[in-house]
Design an enzyme around this catalytic site. Structure first.
Site, PDB file in Angstrom:
ATOM      1  NE  ARG A 100      -4.257  -8.426   7.530  1.00  0.00           N
ATOM      2  CZ  ARG A 100      -3.139  -8.031   8.143  1.00  0.00           C
ATOM      3  NH1 ARG A 100      -2.451  -8.859   8.881  1.00  0.00           N
ATOM      4  NH2 ARG A 100      -2.721  -6.791   7.998  1.00  0.00           N
TER       5      ARG A 100
ATOM      6  CB  CYS B 253      -8.153 -10.968  18.673  1.00  0.00           C
ATOM      7  SG  CYS B 253      -6.410 -11.335  18.937  1.00  0.00           S
TER       8      CYS B 253
ATOM      9  NE  ARG C 139       5.103   2.047   6.442  1.00  0.00           N
ATOM     10  CZ  ARG C 139       4.715   3.242   6.012  1.00  0.00           C
ATOM     11  NH1 ARG C 139       5.271   3.776   4.936  1.00  0.00           N
ATOM     12  NH2 ARG C 139       3.757   3.899   6.640  1.00  0.00           N
TER      13      ARG C 139
ATOM     14  NE  ARG D 235      -3.166   0.099   3.203  1.00  0.00           N
ATOM     15  CZ  ARG D 235      -4.198  -0.674   2.884  1.00  0.00           C
ATOM     16  NH1 ARG D 235      -4.908  -0.421   1.816  1.00  0.00           N
ATOM     17  NH2 ARG D 235      -4.507  -1.718   3.621  1.00  0.00           N
ATOM     18  CE1 TYR D 236       0.419   4.129   4.249  1.00  0.00           C
ATOM     19  CE2 TYR D 236       0.756   1.891   5.042  1.00  0.00           C
ATOM     20  CZ  TYR D 236       0.068   3.084   5.100  1.00  0.00           C
ATOM     21  OH  TYR D 236      -0.948   3.241   5.985  1.00  0.00           O
TER      22      TYR D 236
ATOM     23  CE  LYS E 198      -1.445   0.574  10.259  1.00  0.00           C
ATOM     24  NZ  LYS E 198      -1.152  -0.071   8.965  1.00  0.00           N
TER      25      LYS E 198
ATOM     26  CG  ASP F 141      -5.199   0.875   8.085  1.00  0.00           C
ATOM     27  OD1 ASP F 141      -5.131   1.438   6.987  1.00  0.00           O
ATOM     28  OD2 ASP F 141      -4.374   0.035   8.487  1.00  0.00           O
TER      29      ASP F 141
ATOM     30  CB  CYS G 132      -3.951 -16.320  15.469  1.00  0.00           C
ATOM     31  SG  CYS G 132      -4.058 -15.188  14.086  1.00  0.00           S
TER      32      CYS G 132
ATOM     33  CG  ASP H 150      -9.185  -1.341  11.044  1.00  0.00           C
ATOM     34  OD1 ASP H 150      -9.034  -0.123  10.858  1.00  0.00           O
ATOM     35  OD2 ASP H 150      -8.228  -2.126  11.245  1.00  0.00           O
TER      36      ASP H 150
ATOM     37  CB  CYS I  19      -9.371 -10.575  14.249  1.00  0.00           C
ATOM     38  SG  CYS I  19      -8.219 -10.684  12.861  1.00  0.00           S
TER      39      CYS I  19
HETATM   40  C1  LIG Z   1      -0.171  -0.822   8.800  1.00  0.00           C
HETATM   41  C2  LIG Z   1       0.432  -1.103   7.537  1.00  0.00           C
HETATM   42  C3  LIG Z   1       1.779  -0.791   7.301  1.00  0.00           C
HETATM   43  C4  LIG Z   1       2.648  -0.141   8.343  1.00  0.00           C
HETATM   44  O1  LIG Z   1       2.282   1.163   8.611  1.00  0.00           O
HETATM   45  P1  LIG Z   1       3.123   2.017   9.672  1.00  0.00           P
HETATM   46  O2  LIG Z   1       2.398   3.318   9.778  1.00  0.00           O
HETATM   47  O3  LIG Z   1       4.502   2.164   9.119  1.00  0.00           O
HETATM   48  O4  LIG Z   1       3.134   1.259  10.950  1.00  0.00           O
HETATM   49  C5  LIG Z   1       2.297  -1.107   6.075  1.00  0.00           C
HETATM   50  N1  LIG Z   1       1.559  -1.675   5.103  1.00  0.00           N
HETATM   51  C6  LIG Z   1       0.261  -1.952   5.293  1.00  0.00           C
HETATM   52  C7  LIG Z   1      -0.500  -2.560   4.179  1.00  0.00           C
HETATM   53  C8  LIG Z   1      -0.344  -1.687   6.520  1.00  0.00           C
HETATM   54  O5  LIG Z   1      -1.631  -1.999   6.711  1.00  0.00           O
HETATM   55  S1  SF4 Z   2      -5.770  -9.586  15.694  1.00  0.00           S
HETATM   56 FE1  SF4 Z   2      -6.361 -11.182  14.209  1.00  0.00          FE
HETATM   57  S2  SF4 Z   2      -4.474 -11.664  13.098  1.00  0.00           S
HETATM   58 FE2  SF4 Z   2      -3.874 -10.573  14.972  1.00  0.00          FE
HETATM   59  S3  SF4 Z   2      -3.473 -12.194  16.492  1.00  0.00           S
HETATM   60 FE3  SF4 Z   2      -5.602 -11.557  16.773  1.00  0.00          FE
HETATM   61  S4  SF4 Z   2      -6.775 -12.976  15.477  1.00  0.00           S
HETATM   62 FE4  SF4 Z   2      -4.650 -13.109  14.825  1.00  0.00          FE
END
Ligand SMILES: *Cc1c(COP(=O)(O)O)cnc(C)c1O
Ligand code: SF4
Length: 357
Positions: free
Chosen positions: A120, A115, A102, A98-99, A324, A317, A111, A280, A118
């Site tokens: 994701r 959680c 990174r 996305r960025y 973010k 996010d 996991c 989120d 979560c």
């Molecule tokens: C959260 C995230 C990051 C890291 O973001 P930082 O602000 O540097 O912590 C990088 N890529 C993705 C896709 C993310 O969701």
């Molecule tokens: S937040 Fe989601 S991905 Fe992260 S440890 Fe918990 S269940 Fe696993």
């Protein structure tokens, strides 16, 4: 401390694995009954260690994070399975870019504990397994080509459920086969939910791949125990920096005293609070969401209570893949007669001249 393999073997993965002496509240019971009829199911797993920390009350903050409630089946109109649009931002399987500088690599979908909040859930626990050698190879080729990438975030799922050999292999490839030094970031809730996993051997592996940061997720001060403290100390003593990303969760940590205690506690164990995330918009998490206005208010008051070192960045996010952003604009109230008007942590108005330079 018990062995982490024991923790894995005795992990609670179904309603019938819960001890008979443990009674469910109506809302929790209703989850398990309704879950059988759902098309989409987010996993259920609780480590014996974390289970030993939860309380009897229906609104126990640790219980809420791991024992599902039927509210998870309530999906409000603005919620999505993949609220951050990670799929559209994945040029390769298991890699989100996305960025520019990174990338995020989804190492495994598993996991140690799922959680309940979560975000994701479209991926985690969905039986996608561990990243294959072929998939990792493609990612390495992508990184060789995309020289703008300076950092790789290993996430999931939880990368630390993998065995030492796989982790070591993965880190070795990213460290030595891309052709330049990448900052590695390992996102894992293991220090909180299965601290036994942070063995001296694992610490050694992680410390050998510096620069490598561990980002964990403590959400409540009761998660700071002798065991999690020992896990974190092991990492920090070996030169592996540990940071924390907490999630602001209704009924878990949405009170000033609780956040203050959490962040101060983290600081005392040498963990830097990095982010406090606004929830989120993931499907089925509305019962955990705190209104933005309350988050702003909590953060402003927190400023006056804890050390600046203990202050995380309150962030969200953005839905739809915006990335973010820090949520801090609320300090600036208005521009009035040549002065910026700020609201201090004490709630009072303070002035800073517009013309000052
Ligand atoms: C959260 C995230 C990051 C890291 O973001 P930082 O602000 O540097 O912590 C990088 N890529 C993705 C896709 C993310 O969701
Ligand atoms: S937040 Fe989601 S991905 Fe992260 S440890 Fe918990 S269940 Fe696993």
């Amino acid at each position: 401390m018990t062995d982490w393999k024991e923790e894995r073997v005795h992990t609670i993965r179904a309603r019938q694995d819960l001890p008979v002496s443990f009674s469910l509240y109506e809302n929790e019971e209703a989850y398990f009954t309704a879950a059988e009829q759902q098309d989409f199911q987010f996993g259920f797993a609780v480590t014996p260690y974390y289970f030993s920390l939860i309380g009897d009350s229906p609104d126990d903050p640790l219980r809420a994070q791991c024992i599902p409630r039927k509210d998870e089946f309530k999906i409000v109109e603005y919620e999505l399975q993949d609220p951050l649009w990670e799929k559209p931002y994945s040029p390769l399987p298991r890699m989100v870019h996305r960025y520019p500088n990174r990338v995020l690599v989804l190492v495994t979908d598993e996991c140690a504990l799922y959680c309940r909040h979560c975000f994701r859930r479209y991926f985690s626990s969905q039986r996608g397994g561990i990243i294959s050698h072929g998939q990792l190879r493609k990612i390495v080729e992508y990184l060789q080509l995309h020289t703008e990438v300076q950092e790789v975030i290993l996430s999931g799922g939880d990368p630390l459920v993998l065995g030492d050999t796989r982790i070591s292999e993965l880190l070795h490839i990213l460290r030595y086969e891309v052709g330049r030094t990448l900052v590695l970031r390992l996102a894992s809730r293991i220090p909180v939910v299965m601290p036994q996993r942070i063995t001296p051997q694992l610490v050694k592996i992680l410390s050998q791949h510096s620069p490598l940061f561990v980002i964990t997720q403590f959400n409540h001060s009761r998660e700071i125990t002798p065991d999690s403290r020992q896990a974190v100390s092991g990492l920090v003593d070996a030169g592996v920096p540990v940071l924390n990303q907490a999630v602001l969760l209704k009924g878990v940590n949405d009170r000033l005293e609780i956040l203050a205690e959490l962040f101060q506690g983290l600081l005392e164990m040498r963990v830097k609070p990095y982010y406090l995330f606004q929830g989120d918009l993931a499907a089925g998490t509305s019962h955990f969401r705190v209104p933005l206005a309350e988050g702003f208010d909590l953060m402003r008051k927190l400023r006056g209570q804890v050390s600046g070192l203990a202050m995380p960045v309150y962030a969200v996010d953005l839905p739809g893949g915006g990335g973010k952003i820090p949520l801090t604009a609320h300090y600036l109230e208005e521009l009035q007669e040549g002065h910026y008007v700020f609201i201090g942590p004490d709630g009072k108005r303070y002035y800073y001249p517009e013309e000052a330079r």
